[in-house]
Motif scaffolding. Sequence first.
Motif, PDB file in Angstrom:
ATOM      1  N   VAL A 167       0.836  -1.206   0.000  1.00 56.18           N
ATOM      2  CA  VAL A 167       0.000   0.000   0.000  1.00 56.18           C
ATOM      3  C   VAL A 167       0.868   1.251   0.000  1.00 56.18           C
ATOM      4  O   VAL A 167       1.971   1.270   0.530  1.00 56.18           O
ATOM      5  CB  VAL A 167      -0.958   0.074   1.219  1.00 56.18           C
ATOM      6  N   ASP A 168       0.329   2.280  -0.629  1.00 52.64           N
ATOM      7  CA  ASP A 168       0.992   3.577  -0.634  1.00 52.64           C
ATOM      8  C   ASP A 168       0.005   4.594  -0.113  1.00 52.64           C
ATOM      9  O   ASP A 168      -1.193   4.491  -0.361  1.00 52.64           O
ATOM     10  CB  ASP A 168       1.426   3.938  -2.062  1.00 52.64           C
ATOM     11  N   LYS A 169       0.517   5.585   0.615  1.00 57.70           N
ATOM     12  CA  LYS A 169      -0.360   6.630   1.111  1.00 57.70           C
ATOM     13  C   LYS A 169      -0.612   7.612  -0.013  1.00 57.70           C
ATOM     14  O   LYS A 169       0.322   8.102  -0.624  1.00 57.70           O
ATOM     15  CB  LYS A 169       0.319   7.334   2.282  1.00 57.70           C
ATOM     16  N   GLY A 170      -1.867   7.882  -0.313  1.00 58.77           N
ATOM     17  CA  GLY A 170      -2.182   8.761  -1.432  1.00 58.77           C
ATOM     18  C   GLY A 170      -2.346  10.203  -1.005  1.00 58.77           C
ATOM     19  O   GLY A 170      -2.144  10.535   0.152  1.00 58.77           O
ATOM     20  N   TYR A 171      -2.681  11.042  -1.966  1.00 57.48           N
ATOM     21  CA  TYR A 171      -2.915  12.453  -1.654  1.00 57.48           C
ATOM     22  C   TYR A 171      -4.402  12.719  -1.516  1.00 57.48           C
ATOM     23  O   TYR A 171      -4.837  13.399  -0.617  1.00 57.48           O
ATOM     24  CB  TYR A 171      -2.306  13.349  -2.726  1.00 57.48           C
ATOM     25  N   THR A 172      -5.190  12.164  -2.437  1.00 55.54           N
ATOM     26  CA  THR A 172      -6.626  12.417  -2.343  1.00 55.54           C
ATOM     27  C   THR A 172      -7.353  11.249  -1.693  1.00 55.54           C
ATOM     28  O   THR A 172      -8.495  11.367  -1.311  1.00 55.54           O
ATOM     29  CB  THR A 172      -7.230  12.668  -3.735  1.00 55.54           C
ATOM     30  N   GLU A 173      -6.673  10.107  -1.542  1.00 56.37           N
ATOM     31  CA  GLU A 173      -7.297   8.998  -0.827  1.00 56.37           C
ATOM     32  C   GLU A 173      -6.337   8.491   0.243  1.00 56.37           C
ATOM     33  O   GLU A 173      -5.147   8.780   0.197  1.00 56.37           O
ATOM     34  CB  GLU A 173      -7.736   7.866  -1.747  1.00 56.37           C
ATOM     35  N   ALA A 174      -6.894   7.753   1.217  1.00 57.23           N
ATOM     36  CA  ALA A 174      -6.058   7.306   2.330  1.00 57.23           C
ATOM     37  C   ALA A 174      -4.998   6.320   1.849  1.00 57.23           C
ATOM     38  O   ALA A 174      -3.822   6.468   2.147  1.00 57.23           O
ATOM     39  CB  ALA A 174      -6.932   6.681   3.408  1.00 57.23           C
ATOM     40  N   LEU A 175      -5.413   5.292   1.100  1.00 56.05           N
ATOM     41  CA  LEU A 175      -4.473   4.258   0.679  1.00 56.05           C
ATOM     42  C   LEU A 175      -4.748   3.804  -0.754  1.00 56.05           C
ATOM     43  O   LEU A 175      -5.898   3.765  -1.186  1.00 56.05           O
ATOM     44  CB  LEU A 175      -4.593   3.031   1.589  1.00 56.05           C
ATOM     45  N   ILE A 176      -3.680   3.457  -1.452  1.00 55.06           N
ATOM     46  CA  ILE A 176      -3.804   2.826  -2.765  1.00 55.06           C
ATOM     47  C   ILE A 176      -3.090   1.492  -2.642  1.00 55.06           C
ATOM     48  O   ILE A 176      -1.978   1.433  -2.109  1.00 55.06           O
ATOM     49  CB  ILE A 176      -3.131   3.674  -3.874  1.00 55.06           C
ATOM     50  N   ASP A 177      -3.725   0.403  -3.075  1.00 56.27           N
ATOM     51  CA  ASP A 177      -3.047  -0.883  -2.931  1.00 56.27           C
ATOM     52  C   ASP A 177      -2.458  -1.352  -4.257  1.00 56.27           C
ATOM     53  O   ASP A 177      -2.699  -0.755  -5.310  1.00 56.27           O
ATOM     54  CB  ASP A 177      -3.971  -1.931  -2.288  1.00 56.27           C
ATOM     55  N   SER A 178      -1.653  -2.418  -4.173  1.00 55.90           N
ATOM     56  CA  SER A 178      -0.907  -2.863  -5.346  1.00 55.90           C
ATOM     57  C   SER A 178      -1.800  -3.566  -6.368  1.00 55.90           C
ATOM     58  O   SER A 178      -1.340  -3.928  -7.443  1.00 55.90           O
ATOM     59  CB  SER A 178       0.246  -3.778  -4.909  1.00 55.90           C
ATOM     60  N   ASP A 179      -3.092  -3.764  -6.053  1.00 59.16           N
ATOM     61  CA  ASP A 179      -4.039  -4.279  -7.046  1.00 59.16           C
ATOM     62  C   ASP A 179      -4.649  -3.144  -7.856  1.00 59.16           C
ATOM     63  O   ASP A 179      -5.426  -3.371  -8.763  1.00 59.16           O
ATOM     64  CB  ASP A 179      -5.203  -5.007  -6.357  1.00 59.16           C
ATOM     65  N   GLY A 180      -4.335  -1.910  -7.449  1.00 61.51           N
ATOM     66  CA  GLY A 180      -4.941  -0.752  -8.110  1.00 61.51           C
ATOM     67  C   GLY A 180      -6.176  -0.257  -7.383  1.00 61.51           C
ATOM     68  O   GLY A 180      -6.868   0.626  -7.868  1.00 61.51           O
ATOM     69  N   GLY A 181      -6.452  -0.818  -6.207  1.00 58.34           N
ATOM     70  CA  GLY A 181      -7.629  -0.399  -5.438  1.00 58.34           C
ATOM     71  C   GLY A 181      -7.366   0.887  -4.681  1.00 58.34           C
ATOM     72  O   GLY A 181      -6.286   1.090  -4.149  1.00 58.34           O
ATOM     73  N   HIS A 182      -8.361   1.777  -4.690  1.00 57.89           N
ATOM     74  CA  HIS A 182      -8.266   3.036  -3.943  1.00 57.89           C
ATOM     75  C   HIS A 182      -9.184   2.959  -2.745  1.00 57.89           C
ATOM     76  O   HIS A 182     -10.341   2.605  -2.878  1.00 57.89           O
ATOM     77  CB  HIS A 182      -8.663   4.214  -4.830  1.00 57.89           C
ATOM     78  N   HIS A 183      -8.648   3.281  -1.559  1.00 57.52           N
ATOM     79  CA  HIS A 183      -9.440   3.179  -0.335  1.00 57.52           C
ATOM     80  C   HIS A 183      -9.449   4.506   0.415  1.00 57.52           C
ATOM     81  O   HIS A 183      -8.421   5.158   0.527  1.00 57.52           O
ATOM     82  CB  HIS A 183      -8.870   2.090   0.571  1.00 57.52           C
ATOM     83  N   GLY A 184     -10.606   4.838   0.946  1.00 54.02           N
ATOM     84  CA  GLY A 184     -10.725   6.102   1.683  1.00 54.02           C
ATOM     85  C   GLY A 184     -10.678   7.285   0.749  1.00 54.02           C
ATOM     86  O   GLY A 184      -9.959   8.243   0.980  1.00 54.02           O
ATOM     87  N   SER A 185     -11.471   7.231  -0.337  1.00 58.70           N
ATOM     88  CA  SER A 185     -11.364   8.273  -1.365  1.00 58.70           C
ATOM     89  C   SER A 185     -11.970   9.600  -0.930  1.00 58.70           C
ATOM     90  O   SER A 185     -11.806  10.590  -1.623  1.00 58.70           O
ATOM     91  CB  SER A 185     -12.009   7.799  -2.667  1.00 58.70           C
ATOM     92  N   ARG A 186     -12.662   9.636   0.185  1.00 58.49           N
ATOM     93  CA  ARG A 186     -13.236  10.913   0.635  1.00 58.49           C
ATOM     94  C   ARG A 186     -12.194  11.763   1.371  1.00 58.49           C
ATOM     95  O   ARG A 186     -12.453  12.929   1.668  1.00 58.49           O
ATOM     96  CB  ARG A 186     -14.409  10.648   1.579  1.00 58.49           C
ATOM     97  N   LEU A 187     -11.047  11.171   1.674  1.00 62.67           N
ATOM     98  CA  LEU A 187     -10.074  11.856   2.531  1.00 62.67           C
ATOM     99  C   LEU A 187      -9.648  13.230   2.009  1.00 62.67           C
ATOM    100  O   LEU A 187      -9.676  14.217   2.740  1.00 62.67           O
ATOM    101  CB  LEU A 187      -8.842  10.971   2.746  1.00 62.67           C
TER     102      LEU A 187
END
Length: 421
Positions: A167-187
């Motif tokens: 996982v990588d910490k994103g700018y507009t979302e909390a986490l991006i995973d190595s499958d391409g999934g974006h999590h916490g997109s409201r952040l």
Amino acid sequence: MADGTHVRFGVLANAWKETVRDAMADIAGNLASAKVEVRRAIFRRRGDPAERRRMLTALKADRWAGDPFLARQMRKHWKRGRNRTHDQIVVRSDKHNIVADGRGRLWLAVPGLERRRMVRIPLSTTVAPAGTLRLILRGGRVEVHYQIDASQMRSSQRPCGDRTIGVDKGYTEALIDSDGGHHGSRLGQLLSSESDRLKERNRRRAKLRSIANTAAGRGDHAKAHRIKANNLGTVKRDRQAARHRATVRTEIFTAVHRVVDKAATVVAEDLTRSFAGRKTLGKNMNRRLAGWTKGVTAEALRNVSERRGSALVHVNAAYTSQACHRCGRLGRRNGDRLHCTSCGVVWQADVNAAINILHRAGDPDIALHTPHHRVKQILRDRTDRHRTRLPVQDSSPATAERRANHPNRSAMSTLGSRRQP
Ligand SMILES: [Zn+2]
């Protein structure tokens, strides 16, 4: 208590004792977190392993004062702690009780200043707090804080997944995973609207403060006082801040739960590492908020992994956002796109970073504490080997096995290629 120190404070002996104990625990915690920073500083120093071991031992045994390097580092990182005894008190579990009145409302009774006279507090919830309580007076209300057993929480009963996910910490979302999934997109939305709101509100408060100061300068102290009391209070401000923090925490924790739903091992950058020495955050609200959310993300990763039984692996994230995950060359970053001129592919930058982070786990050369410049050299050496057609590091059995375990890598490549303009 034997020498009667507690009498001076005018509170019951027991409450005094528990509060002192709480403050001592804060001091110990503060010291421990300074030691974490100093341990990192020791690892950053290039030197012989025996010397490093000696320093670590001295640090652990609280013998840093005699060593100039350790003493300097401790002075730097062991910051002044925060005393929280001015508005709160700790009540031991056998010193309080809870009764329900005729209408089902819960009342918490705690010892007051007078002996055998309890102070009764109506609770706004139907769940009775248990164990040691921390009572905080905030904005004319009483907050009751208490510990609950994490294993009893409903989210702790959810099993973790069975895969290894980066996982990588994103700018507009909390986490991006190595499958391409974006999590916490409201952040991102939550943070930017809060930042705008704060900016506007602080502007208004500054204006009011200047009006109050002008009035006071004129001798109109009544007006100055009125403005301070009615328009520059902190109760509503603090309540709104607390609510915002709670919303952001929920968003981040939910994001981590989504990742742990499919992961038995979560590979991530160590987000608790601070770069405070390199730059100060200053007044920039956005950056300060970003620093805070980073801490919450680190806490959520640690906390949720522990509760749900997944493993959290910290890796060195140097250049993971700039290197192409397929060929390892440093690409050109353009917004949320990463262009690899060598592969001729445009990746989604954050997904590419998450895949790189996943590959860092088990990387034979790049360890957690490998310095930044060394990582760059290693990446360059690997691609140079590529260019001169020598055997590539990637053919090692360890890497092959890792690849077999993560078929998502090739899936990502097709996703990335499709996005090529
Ligand atoms: Zn490439």
